[in-house]
Structures are given as structure tokens and as C-alpha cells.
Design an enzyme around this catalytic site. Structure first.
Site, mmCIF file in Angstrom:
data_model
loop_
_atom_site.group_PDB
_atom_site.id
_atom_site.type_symbol
_atom_site.label_atom_id
_atom_site.label_comp_id
_atom_site.label_asym_id
_atom_site.label_seq_id
_atom_site.Cartn_x
_atom_site.Cartn_y
_atom_site.Cartn_z
ATOM 1 N N GLY A 179 0.838 -1.191 0.000
ATOM 2 C CA GLY A 179 0.000 0.000 0.000
ATOM 3 C C GLY A 179 0.871 1.237 0.000
ATOM 4 O O GLY A 179 2.030 1.203 -0.441
ATOM 5 N N SER A 180 0.329 2.312 0.534
ATOM 6 C CA SER A 180 1.056 3.577 0.475
ATOM 7 C C SER A 180 2.211 3.588 1.482
ATOM 8 O O SER A 180 2.192 2.862 2.482
ATOM 9 C CB SER A 180 0.096 4.722 0.787
ATOM 10 O OG SER A 180 -0.402 4.577 2.098
ATOM 11 N N THR A 181 3.175 4.430 1.222
ATOM 12 C CA THR A 181 4.337 4.523 2.106
ATOM 13 C C THR A 181 3.913 4.976 3.507
ATOM 14 O O THR A 181 4.382 4.454 4.507
ATOM 15 C CB THR A 181 5.375 5.480 1.477
ATOM 16 O OG1 THR A 181 5.795 4.889 0.233
ATOM 17 C CG2 THR A 181 6.595 5.663 2.360
ATOM 18 N N GLY B 199 2.319 2.172 5.306
ATOM 19 C CA GLY B 199 3.385 1.206 5.594
ATOM 20 C C GLY B 199 4.175 1.600 6.832
ATOM 21 O O GLY B 199 4.530 0.751 7.659
ATOM 22 N N GLU C 190 5.660 -3.493 0.742
ATOM 23 C CA GLU C 190 5.774 -3.139 -0.678
ATOM 24 C C GLU C 190 4.990 -1.850 -0.838
ATOM 25 O O GLU C 190 3.767 -1.850 -0.734
ATOM 26 C CB GLU C 190 5.250 -4.275 -1.552
ATOM 27 C CG GLU C 190 5.734 -4.179 -2.981
ATOM 28 C CD GLU C 190 4.724 -3.509 -3.871
ATOM 29 O OE1 GLU C 190 4.852 -2.267 -4.065
ATOM 30 O OE2 GLU C 190 3.826 -4.193 -4.367
ATOM 31 N N CYS D 90 1.695 0.310 -8.443
ATOM 32 C CA CYS D 90 2.868 0.757 -7.671
ATOM 33 C C CYS D 90 4.083 0.875 -8.573
ATOM 34 O O CYS D 90 4.930 1.737 -8.366
ATOM 35 C CB CYS D 90 3.117 -0.157 -6.487
ATOM 36 S SG CYS D 90 3.056 -1.880 -6.921
HETATM 37 P P1 ADP Z 1 -4.050 3.450 -0.758
HETATM 38 O O1 ADP Z 1 -3.758 4.898 -0.624
HETATM 39 O O2 ADP Z 1 -3.394 2.763 -1.877
HETATM 40 O O3 ADP Z 1 -5.476 3.049 -0.480
HETATM 41 P P2 ADP Z 1 -3.366 2.562 1.838
HETATM 42 O O4 ADP Z 1 -1.959 2.369 2.257
HETATM 43 O O5 ADP Z 1 -4.178 3.564 2.539
HETATM 44 O O6 ADP Z 1 -3.209 2.796 0.331
HETATM 45 O O7 ADP Z 1 -4.153 1.206 1.871
HETATM 46 C C1 ADP Z 1 -3.589 -0.052 1.693
HETATM 47 C C2 ADP Z 1 -4.220 -1.012 2.686
HETATM 48 O O8 ADP Z 1 -3.910 -0.572 4.007
HETATM 49 C C3 ADP Z 1 -5.739 -1.069 2.614
HETATM 50 O O9 ADP Z 1 -6.152 -2.404 2.825
HETATM 51 C C4 ADP Z 1 -6.168 -0.181 3.770
HETATM 52 O O10 ADP Z 1 -7.443 -0.475 4.274
HETATM 53 C C5 ADP Z 1 -5.097 -0.512 4.784
HETATM 54 N N1 ADP Z 1 -4.908 0.483 5.848
HETATM 55 C C6 ADP Z 1 -5.227 1.801 5.844
HETATM 56 N N2 ADP Z 1 -4.852 2.390 7.006
HETATM 57 C C7 ADP Z 1 -4.291 1.410 7.775
HETATM 58 C C8 ADP Z 1 -3.682 1.369 9.077
HETATM 59 N N3 ADP Z 1 -3.581 2.451 9.836
HETATM 60 N N4 ADP Z 1 -3.185 0.198 9.511
HETATM 61 C C9 ADP Z 1 -3.234 -0.914 8.746
HETATM 62 N N5 ADP Z 1 -3.795 -0.943 7.519
HETATM 63 C C10 ADP Z 1 -4.320 0.192 7.032
#
Ligand code: ADP
Length: 497
Positions: A248-250, A253, A270, A304
């Protein structure tokens, strides 16, 4: 609840997809059964091509997450999966792959509807998911240990053991393939699993849960907790998990890694990218144009590894960009389930607005913005494929991951400047070099700061090829034998002879 479907969707759906959508099992899947979530938090399943809410589900609560982790813990500790003969695990994973392949048409439609991507791309996703499952099914019988040349008095071995309970948090752009990158090696190595799909794309993961039961994966080995950030945060802080794999996003992460520090849980991340495509004047320019287009327009740039920075020899800049725009105008923007569509919408209105605002910002920074096609006459979260020229280091559009169909173009004079521009990013996920000069290709590939360098191609994924990033793009590798190292732990056994 009757699914709300746009006419284009209604016309395209197979009867099997349609009837599944009438009553999709979107509850948490825990210990082999779908169970009502214990929360009030309702989340809409939105069709990005029409903006319509297809259906809704209730997010898994922290209590549901605890139950899922506890089911996975019990299933690991009693050995119902890890103690199976490896060939039985292999057989069950192969059966799972066969079932997914048999239902590929339906799952492809669900994935296209949920993500907005064109059917042809969704089809490749499901094929990839099947291939990754099959590849790791084979690993179940191939993970070996070694005998260590310790002092002669001892007989010492290093064997690979499963880690325990592995968790996955997955994004919305490639829901099923990215789940498989994590689940397939985890299960092959004997671990049990809890996954949280993105709240924006829960359909294919729910479908997959049903297949796990049908394939004879024992109860509790695979658990699914659909929900948004709160469910993800609960998963990262629930004790009893041994490893978390996140894509997901940095920023998220970083939050996952912080939470994992409290329980000393292993993580692989990743994350984002701002991947450069370096085009030299001596390249096969025809192939390079197609490669650059594939690198940025695939999944409407919500990838990504999107090759979002074209770094090009100044001498060929104008002709290359003109032809790239010509070819981009041939793309058909539309609903993912419409047969003519080659470029779909973005996942949400939020994402569309973010991309639009980054483009506005680029305009204020005096970049030149060229859109390649008109928006379709339809609701949905569309952004026209856009090429931004005149981009210079430090521009917002040059630094930030856009996650949309936006290509930034930077011109270079000479190899050193090309590399300086390429490596100036905080990210380091992927990259490419387009050139016919073999020495140059090696020189440049060696100096690029990226987890993957593609040469005269872009975006090649295969179950055998390790994938992951450096710098702000994360760490750890998925796919290939590299993932086996992340889903096993070495045990050293020393016997006094
Ligand atoms: P995007 O901007 O690509 O949606 P995110 O990083 O927000 O990326 O999301 C990737 C995943 O992380 C999703 O399944 C989202 O629900 C989950 N997510 C969002 N916030 C949190 C958090 N604080 N802890 C764990 N997982 C999260």
C-alpha cells in the site's frame, strides 16, 4: 439486497456473476465460516465506472480480528496444516488453483467491476493469481534444509520451519494477485493466514474464501477480515501474529511498521513508487513508445510500479512525445465491463480529485499539460490520460506518486544526467532502460536504485521473479524463492555425537 448495477454491467455479467452479486458473502471468514461482523460500520462497494453503490458490507471489528487471529493461531498450533505431509499441502493448493481457474470468468468480472479496470486486464490478474498459487504449491515439497560443517563432534542442521500466523493487508489495485503473492508462499510453507483486503475491493477476496473451503483447506488456515484502516490497524496490533506483509502507500506502511514494533512482529512492505523509464536515442523507439505507454496507462496508472517518469534524451524528446500522444489517443476510455474499453476509471472520486489537484499544481509550476482524450459521457471516476512535459526536478508532479494516468516527462543530456534524474526520487521500486547499446544497458542497470530494472521491456511479472523495493518503496521481496525465506525461519539443530 439486490445489487445496483449500471446497464452496461447488467448487460455484460454472466448469470453466475450476477447471482453471486445478489448475495455476496462479505462477512468476515473465520475458522472456515462466514460470520456476521460485530460492528456498525457499513462500507459501500462502489462500481468506479458508474459511481453506483453495488452493495454494502459491515467492516470487521477489532473483536472479529481477534477471533480471526485466534482461529489462525489454533490452526497453526495444533498442526492441522503445518504437520500435513508436504505433498498433501501441495495437492490442496493445486486444487485451490484449479477451482480459481475454473471460475476465472466470474472472478474476472467481479474484479473488473470492483476495481474499474478493463476486462482484459482483470483476466490477466486472475491468470496471474492462478499461476502464483500453482508455483508456490510446488514449493511445498521443495523447501529443504542443510547440514552445517560444524566441528566434527557435532551433527548440525539448519532446517526451514513455518513462522506461524501470517497476516496480509492488501490494496485495491491488484486485489487477488497481491493477496496470492502473500498467501501462496505462506500456505506452501505451512503457515496459517489472516488477510484484510482493501475496503474498496472486497469482492474477489470473498469469492476466494469460498474456494478455500471447497478446496479442502482446513478450517482456520485462511481467515479474511474485510474492512478499512481501522480493521487494518486492529490487525497490526493484535497479539498472536508472527509476520505482516503489507502492500500500500508509504505512509500506511510506516504506520504498520510502527504498530508491529510493539509486538516485535516481522514485516515486509511493498510501498509506493515513482518509477523512471529511461529512453536513450539509440533505443528501438517504436518498442519504447509502446513500453512507456504500457508502463503508465495500465490500470489507469494505479500501479505501484507505474513508469510515471519518462526520462528521455533531449534530442528525441519532441518526436517521441508527439507519437506517444498519437497512440494514446487510440485508447478507449470507458467502463471496465464495456468490451471496447482499454482504459478504465480511477478507483474513487477521492482518487480522481487527488490526481486532478496534482495536475492543477503542475500547471501552477509551469509544466505543460496535454490530455490525450475526452472524458466518456458517463458517470464514474474518469481522468483522461495526461502527459506533462517541461517537468523539472523538484516539481510536485516529479516527486509525488500520482497513482493515476499521468506521465511526467523530463529531458536529459547524457547518461550521467539521466541517472541523476532517475535516482533523485525518494522511491526505488522499478525502472527501465531502453537502449540497443549493450554496454550502456549494463552500466545504467547497475547504477539504477530500484528493486527491479527492466531492459527494453516494462512490467514483466512472473511467479519466479523476486519483486520489491528499495528506499521509500519498502523492503522484503515477494515472489520467487525469495518469498520462501520470508515465510520460514531457520532452525539450527546441534547434536553432540
Ligand atoms: P491506498 O492509498 O493505496 O489506499 P493505503 O496504504 O491507505 O493505500 O491502503 C492499503 C491497505 O492498508 C488497505 O487495505 C487499507 O485499508 C489498509 N490500511 C489503511 N490504514 C491502515 C492502518 N492504519 N493500519 C493498517 N492498515 C491500514
Amino acid at each position: 439486497m439486490t445489487a445496483h448495477l449500471a446497464p452496461v454491467v447488467r448487460d455484460a455479467l454472466l448469470p453466475t456473476t450476477h447471482s453471486w452479486l445478489e448475495k455476496p458473502p462479505l462477512e468476515p471468514f473465520i475458522d472456515g465460516a462466514f460470520r456476521a461482523a460485530r460492528s456498525e460500520d457499513r462500507i459501500a462497494v462502489v462500481d468506479p465506472g458508474s459511481g453506483l453503490t453495488v452493495t454494502e458490507f459491515t467492516a470487521a471489528s477489532a473483536q472479529d480480528v481477534e477471533d480471526a487471529v485466534s482461529a489462525a493461531r489454533t490452526a497453526f498450533d495444533d498442526g492441522r496444516w503445518s504437520e500435513l505431509d508436504p505433498e498433501i499441502r501441495e495437492e490442496k493448493l493445486r486444487r485451490l488453483a484449479d477451482l480459481l481457474e475454473a471460475d476465472a470468468d466470474t472472478v474476472t468480472q467481479l474484479e473488473a467491476l470492483d476495481t474499474g479496470k478493463p476486462l482484459a486486464e482483470a483476466r490477466l490478474d486472475i491468470r496471474e493469481a492462478v499461476a502464483v498459487l500453482r508455483y508456490y504449491a510446488g514449493w511445498a515439497t521443495k523447501v529443504e534444509g542443510s547440514v552445517i560443517p560444524a566441528p566434527r563432534r557435532f551433527y548440525a542442521t539448519a532446517t526451514r520451519e513455518p513462522i506461524g500466523v501470517c497476516a496480509a493487508i492488501t490494496p485495491w489495485n491488484y486485489p487477488l494477485p497481491i493477496l496470492m503473492y502473500k498467501l501462496a508462499p505462506a500456505l506452501a510453507c505451512g503457515n496459517t493466514f489472516v488477510a484484510k483486503p482493501s475496503e474498496q475491493t472486497v469482492l474477489s477476496t470473498a469469492y476466494f474464501a469460498q474456494l478455500c473451503a471447497a478446496a479442502g483447506i482446513p478450517d482456520g488456515v485462511v481467515n479474511i477480515v474485510p474492512g478499512a484502516g481501522a480493521t487494518g490497524a486492529a490487525l497490526t496490533s493484535t497479539p498472536g501474529i508472527d509476520k505482516i506483509a503489507f502492500t500500500g502507500s508509504t505512509r500506511t506502511g510506516q504506520a504498520v511498521m510502527r504498530a508491529a514494533a510493539d509486538t516485535l512482529t516481522k514485516v515486509t512492505l511493498e510501498l509506493g513508487g515513482k518509477s523512471p523509464q529511461l529512453v536513450f536515442a539509440d533505443a528501438d523507439l517504436d518498442a519504447a513508445i509502446d513500453g512507456v505507454m504500457g508502463g503508465i496507462w495500465t490500470n489507469a496508472g494505479q500501479v505501484c510500479i507505474a513508469g510515471s517518469r519518462l526520462i528521455i534524451d533531449r534530442r528525441i524528446h519532441d518526436d517521441f512525445v508527439a507519437e506517444l500522444l498519437n497512440r494514446t489517443r487510440q485508447l478507449t476510455l470507458g467502463h471496465g465491463l464495456a468490451s471496447a474499453t482499454t482504459l478504465g476509471p480511477l478507483i474513487s472520486s477521492t482518487q480522481r480529485d487527488r490526481v486532478t489537484s496534482l495536475l492543477e499544481q503542475a500547471a501552477t509550476e509551469n509544466a505543460d499539460i496535454q490530455t490525450a482524450s475526452a472524458l466518456p459521457d458517463a458517470d464514474g471516476f474518469f481522468v483522461s490520460p495526461t502527459v506533462v512535459t517541461g517537468v523539472r526536478p523538484g516539481h510536485t508532479i516529479e516527486r509525488e506518486e500520482v497513482f493515476g494516468p499521468v506521465l511526467s516527462v523530463l529531458a536529459f543530456d547524457g547518461e550521467d544526467e539521466a541517472l541523476r534524474l532517475a535516482n533523485s526520487s525518494a522511491y526505488g521500486l522499478a525502472s527501465s532502460v531502453w537502449s540497443k547499446d549493450a554496454s550502456r544497458v549494463h552500466r545504467v542497470a547497475r547504477r539504477l536504485q530500484a528493486g527491479t530494472v527492466w531492459v527494453n521491456t516494462y512490467g514483466v511479472f512472473h511467479p519466479t521473479l523476486p519483486f520489491g523495493g528499495v528506499k521509500a518503496s519498502g523492503f522484503g521481496r515477494e515472489l520467487g524463492s525469495a518469498a520462501v525465506d520470508h515465510y520460514t525461519e531457520l532452525k539450527t539443530t546441534v547434536i553432540d555425537l
